[in-house]
Design an enzyme around this catalytic site. Structure first.
Site, PDB file in Angstrom:
ATOM      1  CD  GLU A   1      -2.572  -7.728  -6.245  1.00 46.97           C
ATOM      2  OE1 GLU A   1      -2.788  -8.557  -7.146  1.00 46.97           O
ATOM      3  OE2 GLU A   1      -1.847  -6.733  -6.415  1.00 46.97           O
TER       4      GLU A   1
ATOM      5  CD  GLU B   1      -5.024   5.811  14.280  1.00 41.83           C
ATOM      6  OE1 GLU B   1      -4.804   5.281  15.381  1.00 41.83           O
ATOM      7  OE2 GLU B   1      -4.231   5.767  13.317  1.00 41.83           O
TER       8      GLU B   1
END
EC number: 4.2.1.126
Length: 296
Positions: free
Chosen positions: A83, A114
């Site tokens: 963004e 992860e």
């Protein structure tokens, strides 16, 4: 690892009968729990302020802001980074989001990613991390190996390190110069940290990116003056920003916007100083991109 000791993994006593509630009761309870999030974030404002100050200083030195996380935490970092390009006119490299397992993990979980310390390190090696960069490790549990690996490598390089966790005394806090621990309490759905924890992380990321962009001149008053008009909506927004910033007519805004090669910030300085494009550009450069300084 004992997950039961993590607040984010414990059962919420208020929601033990979640499956027996009406939809109305369920939504009211979720809403009540969500209201705890901004209060929890407010307690970490001093640490968030420290992080913003370092990010701004690093930006001014040519550094980057890099988020890294796994699962929901990683996705939120990628979202905030993406963004920044249309909102603040940054390059895609200036603010980046890394997610364990790569971009395919945005939609499909990559098993085991992860849990790899080495993967967290390698992802930053691939970015050619420098001491001018800021690495923000995001993990609701506060113990994700991928994030810890990245933070440790960032420390070795001399980069600024920030951690965001949703448990007290989080493991990643020991691996960051600026630890942020937003304690939102147990989730309404046990262990589902995409809920309150994810909301808390998003609020903190909003603060880090927005306040940092203000700090490097990407905002005038409360207007996003470095917005890049890459579609029709943004072109109209750009023209409206010029009008709002200068009180000029729509016609003037359109004319100057085009003269300024669709550079909103430059157009604003041209209108407010009555300067030519070249003169306004020099003035803006001398003000290091800050409109307020350029027009005063």
């Amino acid at each position: 690892m004992n997950l039961e000791k993590l607040t984010t993994e414990t059962r919420n006593q208020k929601t033990m009968a979640l499956d027996m509630l009406s939809v109305k009761e369920m939504l009211e309870l979720m809403n009540q729990e969500d209201q705890r999030v901004p209060v929890a974030v407010s307690k970490e404002l001093p640490q968030i302020e420290c992080a913003v100050d370092k990010i701004v200083a690093n930006f001014k030195a040519g550094g980057r802001l890099i988020y890294m996380g796994a699962g929901t935490s990683g996705r939120l970092g990628v979202l905030d980074a993406a963004e920044c390009v249309p909102t603040f006119g940054t390059s895609p490299e200036m603010v980046q989001g890394l997610i364990a397992g790569g971009m395919s993990a945005m939609t499909v979980a990559v098993e085991g990613a992860e849990d790899s310390i080495e993967l967290g390190q390698q992802d930053l090696v691939d970015l050619h991390l420098t001491s001018h960069d800021t690495v923000v490790g995001v993990a609701a549990s506060g113990r994700t190996p991928y994030v810890i690996g990245g933070l440790d490598y960032a420390c070795e390089v001399g980069a600024t390190t920030v951690s965001i966790a949703c448990n007290a005394d989080a493991s990643i806090s020991q691996h960051a110069q600026i630890p942020i621990e937003v304690e939102v309490g147990p989730e309404i759905l046990t262990g589902s940290t995409r809920l309150k924890s994810g909301t808390a992380q998003k609020l903190v990321l909003n603060m880090l990116s927005t306040a940092s962009m203000v700090g490097i001149g990407k905002v005038y008053k409360n207007l996003m003056v470095d917005v890049k008009p890459t579609n029709e909506k943004l072109v109209e927004r750009a023209k409206r920003i010029i009008v709002q910033a200068t009180d000029c007519s729509d016609e003037t805004a359109v004319k100057v916007f085009m003269t300024a090669d669709q550079n909103v910030k430059l157009a604003i300085v041209m209108v407010l100083t009555n300067m030519s494009k070249a003169e306004a550009s020099v003035r803006l450069d001398h003000a290091n991109g800050f409109v307020r300084q350029a027009v005063n």
